[in-house]
Design a protein around this motif. Structure first.
Motif, PDB file in Angstrom:
ATOM      1  N   LYS A  97      43.423  27.095  29.577  1.00 22.34           N
ATOM      2  CA  LYS A  97      43.829  28.265  30.343  1.00 22.34           C
ATOM      3  C   LYS A  97      43.677  28.006  31.830  1.00 22.34           C
ATOM      4  O   LYS A  97      42.701  27.420  32.274  1.00 22.34           O
ATOM      5  CB  LYS A  97      42.970  29.461  29.933  1.00 22.34           C
ATOM      6  N   ALA A 154      43.700  29.755  35.754  1.00 20.16           N
ATOM      7  CA  ALA A 154      43.389  31.043  36.355  1.00 20.16           C
ATOM      8  C   ALA A 154      44.606  31.642  37.040  1.00 20.16           C
ATOM      9  O   ALA A 154      45.541  30.946  37.445  1.00 20.16           O
ATOM     10  CB  ALA A 154      42.266  30.871  37.372  1.00 20.16           C
ATOM     11  N   VAL A 179      37.830  36.445  38.911  1.00 18.81           N
ATOM     12  CA  VAL A 179      38.028  35.152  38.262  1.00 18.81           C
ATOM     13  C   VAL A 179      36.716  34.382  38.365  1.00 18.81           C
ATOM     14  O   VAL A 179      36.186  34.193  39.459  1.00 18.81           O
ATOM     15  CB  VAL A 179      39.176  34.350  38.902  1.00 18.81           C
ATOM     16  N   GLU A 207      38.748  37.098  34.234  1.00 20.87           N
ATOM     17  CA  GLU A 207      39.192  35.823  33.683  1.00 20.87           C
ATOM     18  C   GLU A 207      38.053  34.813  33.798  1.00 20.87           C
ATOM     19  O   GLU A 207      37.485  34.630  34.886  1.00 20.87           O
ATOM     20  CB  GLU A 207      40.392  35.270  34.450  1.00 20.87           C
TER      21      GLU A 207
END
Length: 539
Positions: free
Chosen positions: A2, A4, A35, A216
């Motif tokens: 993943k 950001a 984040v 996140e």
């Protein structure tokens, strides 16, 4: 993997003890996008969650930065391994699970140094809010509703109980709660363990909120530098494992929680540090801050080993059959040696009359090893580890390269002052005295390390120089203070750059009198509170 989002309100660098708390608290406001970046992997390995798993994770590059210090004159030129967590949860995912707040006087002293808002009256309630102390009845100032689970050990061993009795025979009182009003005395450590499982910062503060849409958590993303434009931090440059890079913008603030090694390294790579040092590495100077990377402090431990006449954990883990029994006990009941922290028993003591508070700490272990990651000795033995709580010596973190993937140079500068040398020698002699006191004396068959013929101040000091090691508590390299020379102000804002803060053990002006994991989490929570206050005030 993943990646950001490109824009957030807050970018938090480092998902360790402090960073997980910061991300949790800031993302509690659904209008703010957070984040959280971590250079290491997710905490999926079972060895992270089994308490005794630090035997497998320390010195393992899958979880550990595996830092090495420069040769240290105070240790007769020896270099030391300096483990630091490189995984979700940071060092709280591979530490010894010991929960120690430190002395109330530590924080009062920070406030007396001009750091408004950091006295015990200010930070004590934060510790309380973070924890659930599982002991029935709790205690004065102990939390009962926080996400961090703190418990008494599920394991006791006779050799440690004999040590407590020997300490009591020497006049040291039994203290049922060293995190309560008074730290002095001896007793059993409290652990970040919940029902037989490690309660890391990631488990306590990230796992319960993993479904928040405004948070996140991105792993395998190493921050190369903070981006500074017109004197303001506007984001970070991140490098992914495939070598690609990305920029993540921070609409409000960038918050470094990369620890006492990582945070000053990132500041220097970003152009914040001693200007001559930065120019030597070809880094454009954004703000001349000579103290970045200075004021490094650590607890140096002398580990005394005594062979015993009775079995210790060294014997329990020696055969495959015994290991199977230990594993079965843990699987069925979540008890036994697999729930063991780095130490079972503590001692907070004074080396000389006239001291207001203890200046040494004992960690008593019913096993012995050259290092927790290297396996136990092949004989029955236990360890008395003693460290100076408030060292005067100061070291440095400096760059070896402008390449973020190259570790910085670590110069701890151990035992550089007479007080530090006197204290470690006195601590060793107290340990020897306790070993020669009944009922512990009868259980010991041999003084193994150091040998009994190591006598006198000079010989004991030389033994300490040749054998002492870190107890894994680096602090102080982004010093907090009210003066212009301090790296961050008392609200943890980096001087000379807007929109940038630091929240980890690097901000400590002086190291706390005890283990540093609990204070790191407190620092994270206090930072989040100050950020929210400043946002509401329009600062």
């Amino acid at each position: 993997m993943k990646r950001a989002s490109e824009v957030a309100d807050y970018v938090v660098v480092g998902a360790g003890s402090a960073g997980c708390v910061v991300a949790n608290h800031l993302s509690a406001d659904p209008s703010q996008r957070v984040v959280l970046l971590e250079a290491g992997n997710r905490d999926t390995s079972p060895w992270i969650h089994v308490p005794v798993g630090y035997f497998q994770t320390m010195h393992n590059p899958n979880f550990d930065w595996c830092y090495e210090t420069a040769p240290d004159p105070g240790l007769n030129g020896r270099s030391l391994h300096w483990p630091r967590g490189k995984v979700l949860g940071g060092s709280s995912s591979l530490n010894g699970l010991l929960y120690v707040r430190g002395q109330r006087e530590d924080y009062d002293h920070w406030a007396q140094m001009g750091n408004e808002g950091w006295s015990w009256r200010d930070v004590g309630p934060i510790f309380e809010e973070l924890e659930t102390f599982q002991r029935p009845g709790g205690g004065e100032g102990r939390g009962t509703h926080g996400p961090l689970q703190v418990s008494d050990p599920r394991l006791r061993r006779r050799i440690c109980e004999l040590w407590i009795e020997a300490a009591k025979a020497n006049g040291y009182p039994y203290n049922p709660d060293y995190n309560g009003p008074v730290q002095d005395g001896v007793g059993h450590f409290q652990l970040t363990v919940n029902k037989g499982w490690r309660c890391s910062s990631a488990v306590a503060f990230l796992k319960p909120i993993r479904d928040r849409q405004n948070l996140e958590v991105v792993t395998k993303s190493q921050v190369r530098r903070v981006i500074i434009e017109d004197g303001r931090a506007t984001g970070v440059e991140v490098q992914h494992p495939d070598g690609s890079r990305a920029v993540i913008r921070a609409g409000r603030e960038v918050i470094l929680c990369a620890g006492a090694i990582g945070s000053p390294q990132i500041l220097m790579l970003s152009g914040i540090g001693d200007q001559a040092h930065l120019r030597d590495h070809g880094i454009a100077v954004q703000h001349d801050a000579p103290e970045v990377g200075r004021n490094l402090q650590d607890h140096l431990q002398a580990r005394l080993v005594f062979k015993t006449r009775e079995a210790t954990l060294n014997d329990e883990v020696r055969s495959l059959f015994n290991k199977a029994k230990i594993g079965l006990e843990y699987a069925l009941f979540r008890t036994g040696p697999m729930t063991m922290a780095a130490s079972l028993v503590f001692g907070f003591m004074r080396t000389r009359p006239g001291l207001a508070t203890p200046d040494i700490q004992f960690h008593i272990q019913p096993w012995s090893a050259d290092s927790p990651g290297e396996g136990v000795h092949p004989f029955s033995a236990f360890t008395q580890s003693v460290c100076q709580l408030r060292p005067e010596s100061r070291g440095t973190i400096t760059l070896q390269s402008a390449d973020p993937l190259v570790a910085p140079r670590i110069d701890p500068n151990y035992l550089a002052t007479q007080t530090d040398r006197d204290t470690i020698v006195a601590g060793i002699e107290i340990a020897r005295e306790l070993a020669r006191t009944e009922p512990l004396k009868s259980a010991i068959s041999e003084e193994f390390r150091p040998r009994p013929d190591v006598q006198g101040y000079d010989e004991v000091l030389d033994w300490a120089r040749m054998n002492s090691t870190t107890i894994y508590h680096p602090t102080g390299t982004c010093r907090m203070g009210p003066d212009d020379g301090a790296v961050v102000d008392p609200r943890l804002r980096v001087r000379g750059v807007q929109g940038l803060r630091v929240a980890d053990c690097s901000i400590m002006p002086e190291i706390v009198s005890g283990n540093t994991n609990a204070p790191a989490m407190m620092i994270g929570a206090k930072l989040a509170r100050m950020v929210q206050e400043d946002r509401r005030a329009g600062a």
